[in-house]
Scaffold this active site. Structure first.
Site, mmCIF file in Angstrom:
data_model
loop_
_atom_site.group_PDB
_atom_site.id
_atom_site.type_symbol
_atom_site.label_atom_id
_atom_site.label_comp_id
_atom_site.label_asym_id
_atom_site.label_seq_id
_atom_site.Cartn_x
_atom_site.Cartn_y
_atom_site.Cartn_z
ATOM 1 N N CYS A 115 0.458 -1.167 0.114
ATOM 2 C CA CYS A 115 0.168 0.206 -0.120
ATOM 3 C C CYS A 115 0.549 1.157 0.210
ATOM 4 O O CYS A 115 -0.230 2.474 -0.372
ATOM 5 C CB CYS A 115 -0.816 -0.037 1.060
ATOM 6 S SG CYS A 115 -2.235 -1.095 1.270
ATOM 7 N N HIS A 247 -3.690 7.371 2.457
ATOM 8 C CA HIS A 247 -3.848 5.695 2.038
ATOM 9 C C HIS A 247 -5.213 5.584 2.796
ATOM 10 O O HIS A 247 -5.739 5.871 3.796
ATOM 11 C CB HIS A 247 -2.746 4.787 2.506
ATOM 12 C CG HIS A 247 -3.490 3.501 2.327
ATOM 13 N ND1 HIS A 247 -4.068 3.202 1.085
ATOM 14 C CD2 HIS A 247 -3.577 2.663 2.847
ATOM 15 C CE1 HIS A 247 -4.011 1.623 0.666
ATOM 16 N NE2 HIS A 247 -3.259 1.802 2.297
ATOM 17 N N ASN A 277 -10.221 -0.406 -0.043
ATOM 18 C CA ASN A 277 -8.469 -0.008 -0.207
ATOM 19 C C ASN A 277 -7.792 -0.749 -1.344
ATOM 20 O O ASN A 277 -7.913 -2.141 -1.561
ATOM 21 C CB ASN A 277 -7.981 -1.161 0.494
ATOM 22 C CG ASN A 277 -6.310 -0.909 1.577
ATOM 23 O OD1 ASN A 277 -6.052 -0.588 0.007
ATOM 24 N ND2 ASN A 277 -6.133 -1.389 2.502
HETATM 25 N N1 ACO Z 1 -18.500 -9.059 9.110
HETATM 26 C C1 ACO Z 1 -18.669 -9.404 10.623
HETATM 27 N N2 ACO Z 1 -18.077 -9.826 11.300
HETATM 28 C C2 ACO Z 1 -16.584 -9.491 11.107
HETATM 29 C C3 ACO Z 1 -16.388 -9.081 9.951
HETATM 30 C C4 ACO Z 1 -16.833 -8.980 8.955
HETATM 31 N N3 ACO Z 1 -17.132 -8.541 7.670
HETATM 32 N N4 ACO Z 1 -14.892 -9.652 10.161
HETATM 33 C C5 ACO Z 1 -14.486 -10.249 11.303
HETATM 34 N N5 ACO Z 1 -15.631 -10.212 12.273
HETATM 35 C C6 ACO Z 1 -15.663 -10.309 13.414
HETATM 36 C C7 ACO Z 1 -14.959 -10.518 13.934
HETATM 37 O O1 ACO Z 1 -14.827 -12.288 13.599
HETATM 38 C C8 ACO Z 1 -14.919 -10.664 15.586
HETATM 39 O O2 ACO Z 1 -15.875 -11.963 16.096
HETATM 40 P P1 ACO Z 1 -15.878 -12.513 17.713
HETATM 41 O O3 ACO Z 1 -15.582 -11.228 18.310
HETATM 42 O O4 ACO Z 1 -16.698 -13.318 17.790
HETATM 43 O O5 ACO Z 1 -14.424 -13.163 17.675
HETATM 44 C C9 ACO Z 1 -15.332 -9.121 15.436
HETATM 45 O O6 ACO Z 1 -15.834 -8.864 13.754
HETATM 46 C C10 ACO Z 1 -14.705 -8.478 15.697
HETATM 47 O O7 ACO Z 1 -13.345 -8.650 15.410
HETATM 48 P P2 ACO Z 1 -12.137 -7.898 14.805
HETATM 49 O O8 ACO Z 1 -11.118 -8.389 14.033
HETATM 50 O O9 ACO Z 1 -11.493 -7.372 16.175
HETATM 51 O O10 ACO Z 1 -12.941 -6.199 14.891
HETATM 52 P P3 ACO Z 1 -12.271 -4.945 14.572
HETATM 53 O O11 ACO Z 1 -12.922 -3.939 15.837
HETATM 54 O O12 ACO Z 1 -11.011 -5.367 14.778
HETATM 55 O O13 ACO Z 1 -12.466 -4.459 13.619
HETATM 56 C C11 ACO Z 1 -10.787 -4.061 11.016
HETATM 57 C C12 ACO Z 1 -11.813 -5.341 12.337
HETATM 58 C C13 ACO Z 1 -11.862 -3.147 10.292
HETATM 59 C C14 ACO Z 1 -10.037 -4.620 9.874
HETATM 60 C C15 ACO Z 1 -9.817 -3.036 12.029
HETATM 61 O O14 ACO Z 1 -9.287 -4.323 12.611
HETATM 62 C C16 ACO Z 1 -8.856 -2.440 10.977
HETATM 63 O O15 ACO Z 1 -9.531 -1.300 10.430
HETATM 64 N N6 ACO Z 1 -7.989 -2.857 10.919
HETATM 65 C C17 ACO Z 1 -6.653 -2.239 9.613
HETATM 66 C C18 ACO Z 1 -6.642 -3.358 8.899
HETATM 67 C C19 ACO Z 1 -6.312 -1.715 7.458
HETATM 68 O O16 ACO Z 1 -6.683 -1.165 7.153
HETATM 69 N N7 ACO Z 1 -5.544 -2.788 6.857
HETATM 70 C C20 ACO Z 1 -4.653 -2.099 5.418
HETATM 71 C C21 ACO Z 1 -3.411 -2.262 5.588
HETATM 72 S S1 ACO Z 1 -3.710 -3.317 4.160
HETATM 73 C C22 ACO Z 1 -2.882 -2.689 3.216
HETATM 74 O O17 ACO Z 1 -1.396 -1.739 3.454
HETATM 75 C C23 ACO Z 1 -2.087 -3.897 2.298
#
Ligand code: ACO
Length: 320
Positions: A115, A247, A277
Site C-alpha cells: 500500500c 492512503h 482499499n
Molecule cells: N463481518 C462481520 N463480522 C466480522 C467481520 C465481517 N466482515 N470481520 C470480522 N468480524 C468479526 C470477528 O470475527 C470478531 O468476532 P468475534 O468477536 O466473535 O471473534 C468481531 O467481528 C471483531 O473482529 P475484530 O477483528 O476484532 O474487529 P476490529 O474492530 O478490529 O475491526 C478491522 C476489524 C476493520 C479489519 C480493523 O482491525 C482494521 O481496520 N484494521 C486495519 C486494517 C487495514 O487498514 N488494513 C489495510 C492495510 S492493508 C495494506 O496496507 C495492504
C-alpha cells in the site's frame, strides 16, 4: 547547474465497471453493511473482470493523466508501476504498460511496497528526475487485489478493491512540485500483513492475510509521524497544507491521522467509501479525485501519506 524539481503536470485514474456492494458481500460471507461501514467507512468497491489485468487498469489511468498533461507518450522517458498484483511474475507490469502506451523511448520497471507502493515509486521517480537524466515520467499505482482476496474470509474480503491512478511528472527549474519525500520500512512487522503464498514459497500468489488490530495500531502512529516529518522537511508547516491525501485503508485510521496532525476534515480526501482499499492505487486515485473536483488547485500544498505490508510507510509533500 540549476536544481531540478519534479512537478506533477497531470493526474488520471481508472476504476473497473463492476461494483460490489456491502449488501452483495453479505450474500457471499457472514457479514453486513451494519458491520462493515461503521468499522471501515467502506460501502462498495470496484472489481476487475477475469480478463482485465492490472496493466489494463494502469494503461487507462496513464492515458487519462497524459491527456490532462497534454503530453504525447513518445515524450515519456521513465515509467514506474507500483503494484502487488502484477500481470505476470515477469516481465514487469510496467513493461506491458510501456508497450500499451507505445512509449518507445522510456525505461520501465515495477516497485513493490504494497500500500506504500505509490509513495515509494514517486519518491524514486523524483530522485531520477532530479538527476537530470530523465525529463518526463509516468508513475502509476495499480492493483487487481480481488484476484488475491480469499472471498470466503470475511475478515479481509470486505476491505479491498481494484483500481489504478497515475501522475505525469516533468523536471522543472522553478522551486515547485515535490518538496520532500520520506520512505521507511521495518521488517519486525513482516508477518502481520502478507500473502499466504508466493512464487518462491508455494509457486502461487497466495491470499491476503492480516492481523487487523496490529495493522490498525501501527497505521495510526506511523502515518501521522512520517507526515509531520515530511512537512517539516519541506520547510512548511501543517497549517500550510491545503489538501491531505492519505492512503485509503480505513476511515478510522484517516480520522486518527487528522486529529494528530490537526488537519481539518474539509482539506482531507476520502474516496474509500466507494472504492475500498486499492493498495498502491489508493493515493493516486484519491489525488486525481481531488484535482478533478477542485479540492487541489494549482500552487496549493498537498501531503500524501501511506502505510502497508512490510511494514512500509512514507509521505510526500508537494506544491501542485
Ligand atoms: N463481518 C462481520 N463480522 C466480522 C467481520 C465481517 N466482515 N470481520 C470480522 N468480524 C468479526 C470477528 O470475527 C470478531 O468476532 P468475534 O468477536 O466473535 O471473534 C468481531 O467481528 C471483531 O473482529 P475484530 O477483528 O476484532 O474487529 P476490529 O474492530 O478490529 O475491526 C478491522 C476489524 C476493520 C479489519 C480493523 O482491525 C482494521 O481496520 N484494521 C486495519 C486494517 C487495514 O487498514 N488494513 C489495510 C492495510 S492493508 C495494506 O496496507 C495492504
Amino acid at each position: 547547474m540549476a536544481e531540478i524539481f519534479t512537478k506533477i503536470i497531470g493526474t488520471g485514474s481508472y476504476l473497473p465497471e463492476k461494483i460490489l456492494t456491502n449488501d452483495d458481500l453479505s450474500k457471499m460471507v457472514d457479514t453486513s453493511d451494519e458491520w462493515i461501514f461503521p468499522r471501515t467507512g467502506i460501502k462498495e468497491r470496484h472489481i476487475a473482470r477475469e480478463d482485465e489485468l492490472t496493466s489494463d487498469l494502469a494503461t487507462k489511468a496513464a492515458l487519462n493523466a497524459l491527456e490532462m498533461a497534454n503530453i504525447k507518450p513518445e515524450e515519456i522517458d521513465l515509467i514506474i508501476v507500483a503494484t502487488t498484483t502484477p500481470d505476470l511474475t515477469f516481465p514487469s507490469t510496467a513493461c506491458r504498460v510501456q508497450a500499451n502506451l507505445k512509449c518507445s523511448s522510456a525505461v520501465a520497471f515495477d516497485v513493490q511496497a504494497v500500500c506504500s507502493g505509490f509513495v515509494y515509486a514517486l519518491s524514486v521517480a523524483d530522485k531520477m528526475i532530479k538527476s537530470s537524466q530523465y525529463k518526463k515520467a509516468i508513475v502509476i499505482g495499480a492493483e487487481t487485489l480481488s484476484k488475491i482476496v480469499d472471498w470466503t474470509d470475511r475478515t479481509t474480503c470486505v476491505l479491498f478493491g481494484d483500481g489504478a491512478g497515475a501522475v505525469v511528472l516533468e523536471g522543472v527549474e522553478e522551486k515547485t512540485g515535490i518538496l520532500s519525500s520520506i520512505i521507511k520500512s521495518d521488517p519486525t512487522y513482516y508477518d502481520i500483513l502478507k500473502t499466504t503464498g508466493g512464487v518462491s514459497l508455494s509457486q502461487n500468489a497466495g491470499f491476503i492475510s492480516m492481523e487487523g488490530k496490529e495493522v490498525f495500531k501501527l497505521a495510526v502512529s506511523k502515518m501521522p509521524e512520517v507526515s509531520k516529518d515530511a512537512v517539516e522537511k519541506a520547510g512548511i508547516t501543517l497549517h500550510d497544507i491545503d489538501c491531505f491525501i492519505p492512503h485509503q485503508a480505513n476511515v478510522r485510521i484517516i480520522d486518527a491521522a487528522l486529529k494528530y496532525l490537526d488537519i481539518p476534515e474539509e482539506k482531507t480526501i476520502k474516496t474509500l467509501q466507494n472504492q475500498g482499499n486499492t493498495s498502491a492505487g489508493s493515493i493516486p486515485i484519491a489525488l486525481d479525485f481531488a484535482v478533478r473536483n477542485g479540492m487541489l488547485k494549482k500552487s496549493q500544498y498537498a501531503l500524501m501519506s501511506a502505510m502497508g505490508g512490510g511494514f512500509t510507510w512514507g509521505a510526500i509533500v508537494f506544491k501542485f
